[in-house]
Design an enzyme around this catalytic site. Sequence first.
Site, PDB file in Angstrom:
ATOM      1  N   ASN A  50       8.599  -8.151  55.770  1.00 10.48           N
ATOM      2  CA  ASN A  50       7.316  -8.606  56.294  1.00 10.48           C
ATOM      3  C   ASN A  50       7.513  -9.819  57.190  1.00 10.48           C
ATOM      4  O   ASN A  50       8.417 -10.635  56.972  1.00 10.48           O
ATOM      5  CB  ASN A  50       6.325  -8.905  55.159  1.00 10.48           C
ATOM      6  N   ALA A  51       6.659  -9.873  58.201  1.00  9.32           N
ATOM      7  CA  ALA A  51       6.621 -11.055  59.077  1.00  9.32           C
ATOM      8  C   ALA A  51       5.147 -11.338  59.351  1.00  9.32           C
ATOM      9  O   ALA A  51       4.673 -11.244  60.484  1.00  9.32           O
ATOM     10  CB  ALA A  51       7.394 -10.798  60.364  1.00  9.32           C
TER      11      ALA A  51
ATOM     12  N   CYS B 265       9.940 -22.911  55.663  1.00 15.14           N
ATOM     13  CA  CYS B 265       9.268 -22.960  56.954  1.00 15.14           C
ATOM     14  C   CYS B 265      10.119 -23.682  57.977  1.00 15.14           C
ATOM     15  O   CYS B 265      10.788 -24.653  57.638  1.00 15.14           O
ATOM     16  CB  CYS B 265       7.979 -23.759  56.818  1.00 15.14           C
TER      17      CYS B 265
ATOM     18  N   GLY C 111      11.326 -11.728  42.433  1.00 12.68           N
ATOM     19  CA  GLY C 111      12.140 -10.959  43.376  1.00 12.68           C
ATOM     20  C   GLY C 111      12.309  -9.555  42.828  1.00 12.68           C
ATOM     21  O   GLY C 111      13.183  -9.305  42.008  1.00 12.68           O
TER      22      GLY C 111
HETATM   23  C1  LIG Z   1       3.511  -9.849  52.332  1.00 14.40           C
HETATM   24  C2  LIG Z   1       4.164 -11.046  51.689  1.00 14.40           C
HETATM   25  C3  LIG Z   1       3.626 -12.314  51.916  1.00 14.40           C
HETATM   26  C4  LIG Z   1       4.214 -13.444  51.324  1.00 14.40           C
HETATM   27  N1  LIG Z   1       3.656 -14.671  51.544  1.00 14.40           N
HETATM   28  C5  LIG Z   1       4.213 -15.776  50.954  1.00 14.40           C
HETATM   29  C6  LIG Z   1       3.624 -17.063  51.118  1.00 14.40           C
HETATM   30  O1  LIG Z   1       2.564 -17.234  51.741  1.00 14.40           O
HETATM   31  N2  LIG Z   1       4.266 -18.140  50.546  1.00 14.40           N
HETATM   32  C7  LIG Z   1       5.424 -17.994  49.813  1.00 14.40           C
HETATM   33  O2  LIG Z   1       5.967 -18.981  49.310  1.00 14.40           O
HETATM   34  N3  LIG Z   1       5.969 -16.764  49.609  1.00 14.40           N
HETATM   35  C8  LIG Z   1       5.400 -15.667  50.148  1.00 14.40           C
HETATM   36  N4  LIG Z   1       5.953 -14.427  49.936  1.00 14.40           N
HETATM   37  C9  LIG Z   1       7.157 -14.287  49.079  1.00 14.40           C
HETATM   38  C10 LIG Z   1       6.780 -13.827  47.659  1.00 14.40           C
HETATM   39  O3  LIG Z   1       5.916 -14.759  47.030  1.00 14.40           O
HETATM   40  C11 LIG Z   1       8.037 -13.608  46.781  1.00 14.40           C
HETATM   41  O4  LIG Z   1       8.731 -14.837  46.672  1.00 14.40           O
HETATM   42  C12 LIG Z   1       8.988 -12.574  47.350  1.00 14.40           C
HETATM   43  O5  LIG Z   1       8.277 -11.519  47.970  1.00 14.40           O
HETATM   44  C13 LIG Z   1       9.902 -11.979  46.266  1.00 14.40           C
HETATM   45  O6  LIG Z   1       9.177 -11.331  45.258  1.00 14.40           O
HETATM   46  P1  LIG Z   1       8.852  -9.740  45.269  1.00 14.40           P
HETATM   47  O7  LIG Z   1      10.141  -9.038  45.591  1.00 14.40           O
HETATM   48  O8  LIG Z   1       8.337  -9.442  43.894  1.00 14.40           O
HETATM   49  O9  LIG Z   1       7.822  -9.513  46.320  1.00 14.40           O
HETATM   50  C14 LIG Z   1       5.376 -13.276  50.507  1.00 14.40           C
HETATM   51  C15 LIG Z   1       5.907 -11.996  50.293  1.00 14.40           C
HETATM   52  C16 LIG Z   1       5.311 -10.886  50.854  1.00 14.40           C
HETATM   53  C17 LIG Z   1       5.911  -9.525  50.584  1.00 14.40           C
END
Ligand SMILES: Cc1cc2nc3c(=O)[nH]c(=O)nc-3n(C[C@H](O)[C@H](O)[C@H](O)COP(=O)(O)O)c2cc1C
Length: 320
Positions: A85-86, A146, A259
């Site tokens: 994602n971006a 960031c 994660g």
């Molecule tokens: C669509 C999306 C948006 C995210 N936005 C943020 C964010 O605003 N701030 C942040 O610290 N992490 C953000 N993350 C990271 C997640 O909080 C998490 O650390 C990361 O996705 C790993 O967990 P997962 O594999 O269960 O998704 C985002 C992840 C995704 C997929």
Amino acid sequence: MRNKKSELRNPKSEIRKPDLSVDFAGIRFKNPVLTASGTFGYGEEYADFVDLNKLGGLIVKGVSLKPIKGNPAPRIWETPSGMLNAIGLENPGVEVFIKKKMPYLRKFDTAVIVNVFGYSSEEYVGVVERLDNVPGVSGLEVNISCPNVKAGGMAFGTDVKATFELLSLVRKATKLPLIAKLSPNVTDVTEFARAARDAGCNGLSLINTLLGMAIDVTCRKPRLANCTGGLSGPAIRPVAVRMVWQTAKAVSLPIIGMGGIVTAEDALEFILAGASAVAVGTANFVNPRATLDVVEGIESFMFEQSIPSIRDVVGKVATA
Ligand SMILES: Cc1cc2nc3c(=O)[nH]c(=O)nc-3n(C[C@H](O)[C@H](O)[C@H](O)COP(=O)(O)O)c2cc1C
């Protein structure tokens, strides 16, 4: 590891009701399962599927001092066992968050952790100061992944000195419990964990997404308009479990592990590796009830294994 409620009443279990509660850096979570920032909106978006009162805690989408529009589309690309994602940290800004999102979140008996970020240390300090006395905010999670615009764009969280300096300034700006969210895009995550501890943080979250890229070979263009994006989902879980394990051995701060968590078994891997709590992220996009399935599965596991408190499991992986 079964999730059916009927199986929770295991007549052979030696315990009547497992204690899932966690005291995390002074914040009480009724169970160890939280939502990962950016994957559960501001809670309301999921309220048709999930009783928010049943969550251990809500870590909301990242909030900045001013509103941010985010990146152009395409912003998401599915990958094997994961996604890139971006989004570009799109959010309405701290004032709208306080006025429009917090009144809803305050209705629930669930800890609210606000994820904050900025593109300069002044922006981080500004958003943190603004949230300091807002009723209903239990703690702040600082996203340090960031780019530091003033220092040439390198992410704060991939430079140990910048991490320490930023978190020290943020520490002075709030009395709330501070949780540093660490980037996995570094050689030795424990150096960053120590920097966060030395700056006065009360807890750690790990991991954020891994930097990745995918290319459409037919038109020879990146799949994401931003070219690169953050990889999340089950594909990154072994990396995340390893980093939690290394960090738990290196510092004594409590950890929120995340994660690729999809099931209770995944969550228990993180807890055994040393996490006191976990956060479910990408799995929410596949199964909006994933968080509650994980809570029920952990409770079921504790009945089956006659574990009185989830705290008895933290860091208990048997390594030589
Ligand atoms: C669509 C999306 C948006 C995210 N936005 C943020 C964010 O605003 N701030 C942040 O610290 N992490 C953000 N993350 C990271 C997640 O909080 C998490 O650390 C990361 O996705 C790993 O967990 P997962 O594999 O269960 O998704 C985002 C992840 C995704 C997929």
